[in-house]
Scaffold this active site. Sequence first.
Site, short mmCIF file in Angstrom:
data_model
loop_
_atom_site.label_atom_id
_atom_site.label_comp_id
_atom_site.label_asym_id
_atom_site.label_seq_id
_atom_site.Cartn_x
_atom_site.Cartn_y
_atom_site.Cartn_z
N THR A 37 0.76 -1.13 -0.15
CA THR A 37 -0.05 0.11 0.02
C THR A 37 0.89 1.39 -0.03
O THR A 37 0.27 2.35 -0.38
CB THR A 37 -0.85 -0.08 1.22
OG1 THR A 37 0.00 0.15 2.59
CG2 THR A 37 -2.04 -0.89 1.18
N VAL A 59 7.47 -7.12 6.50
CA VAL A 59 8.01 -7.29 7.95
C VAL A 59 7.35 -8.39 8.93
O VAL A 59 7.69 -9.04 9.91
CB VAL A 59 7.92 -5.83 9.00
CG1 VAL A 59 8.98 -4.89 8.37
CG2 VAL A 59 6.53 -5.58 8.97
N ALA A 116 2.35 1.53 16.25
CA ALA A 116 1.09 2.36 15.67
C ALA A 116 -0.24 1.53 15.99
O ALA A 116 -0.69 0.65 15.20
CB ALA A 116 1.03 2.46 14.26
N TYR A 147 -8.42 -6.11 11.34
CA TYR A 147 -7.59 -4.92 11.65
C TYR A 147 -7.74 -4.72 13.01
O TYR A 147 -6.37 -4.62 13.84
CB TYR A 147 -8.22 -3.78 10.80
CG TYR A 147 -7.11 -2.44 11.01
CD1 TYR A 147 -5.94 -2.40 10.50
CD2 TYR A 147 -7.65 -1.23 11.71
CE1 TYR A 147 -5.25 -1.14 10.45
CE2 TYR A 147 -6.96 -0.41 11.80
CZ TYR A 147 -5.73 0.02 11.33
OH TYR A 147 -4.86 0.98 11.40
N TYR A 161 5.91 -7.72 26.11
CA TYR A 161 7.50 -7.70 26.14
C TYR A 161 7.95 -6.65 27.20
O TYR A 161 8.89 -6.58 27.74
CB TYR A 161 7.86 -7.14 24.67
CG TYR A 161 8.21 -8.45 23.74
CD1 TYR A 161 7.24 -9.15 23.22
CD2 TYR A 161 9.56 -8.49 23.39
CE1 TYR A 161 7.48 -10.24 22.64
CE2 TYR A 161 9.77 -9.79 22.54
CZ TYR A 161 8.65 -10.45 22.14
OH TYR A 161 9.18 -11.60 21.27
N THR A 177 -6.51 10.48 10.51
CA THR A 177 -5.38 11.33 10.27
C THR A 177 -5.33 11.47 8.53
O THR A 177 -5.64 10.57 8.04
CB THR A 177 -3.96 10.90 10.80
OG1 THR A 177 -4.20 10.51 12.01
CG2 THR A 177 -2.82 11.85 10.38
#
Length: 315
Positions: A37, A59, A116, A147, A161, A177
Amino acid sequence: MKKTILITGGAGFLGSHLCDRFIQEGYLVIAMDNLITGSLENIAHLFKNGQFEFHEHDVSKFIHVPGAVDYVLHFASPASPLDYLKMPIQTMKVGSLGTLNCLGLAKEKGARVLIASTSEVYGDPLVHPQTEDYWGNVNPVGPRGVYDEAKRFQEALTMAYHTYHKMETRIVRIFNTFGPRMRLDDGRVLPAFIGQALRGEPLTAFGDGSQTRSFTYVDDLVEGIYRLLMSDYAYPVNIGNPDEVTINEFGEEILRLTGSASKISYQALPQDDPKQRKPDISLAKKILNWQPQYSRSEGLKITLEYFKTKINQSI
Ligand code: UDP
């Protein structure tokens, strides 16, 4: 020695703005993106900059970065409802396995990580405005579940973690945003309405247009993220502009701004579409001394210029 920051999703809308900001701050920036994207166009201006590297990589697969890394920002993910409906498995993988890889890399390098997250963790919220201590109202098996649940898992994994490995972690919950480098065709309401207004097509409001959103200009978001990364606060923080509008009001605003003669037309409301969304930003004000500096109309003027250029290029 310059500090090194890895930004996943670095060729995306938010990731590329973060690359710019950290280059300005004097960091060595490694942007990583698989370009599903994101777009190289968003970072083309950085290719000749000696402080910048681009790694094309997904990733969700093991991340290898040679040398020191001081900070990791995990911003890779399809992020518009249209995109994550088209790519549900990749969305879940980047939010889960991608986050695991980012945290693993950060642990190995002794880096601080910021992930994020999103206002979508609140789902179709029953608490209004949304405070960070609200647990949300998410449908795990609905179309937005891929999502929302990936982001909720991401938050849980990051906290694990933090508590188990004592790592320095930060979680930003990002509200809608906008700004330059959004894709005109990403399906979100803001590029959709601006594109339709400029082309003289009807503005497609979903449902009866009474649902609300609160739009943040990208520079304000980047400032909030920068402050959060530099803070010592490990729990989630909302960053967003609390100025709430209905989709109908927003459509009228776009028509006034563009001077378009288009009308608003109504289409079916997508399943599980949140009815209201507005951040409570008391926490960000208190611990980051952050609040938005751009009004929606100031941000919209800048963004409109960007979209006009894009539309002209595509003609
Ligand atoms: N929306 C709309 N017309 C469009 C695209 C979206 O009315 O062409 C509505 C959508 O149903 C939602 C709001 O605008 O209520 C914001 O949608 P968007 O996809 O921008 O992001 P969301 O906040 O839902 O993730």
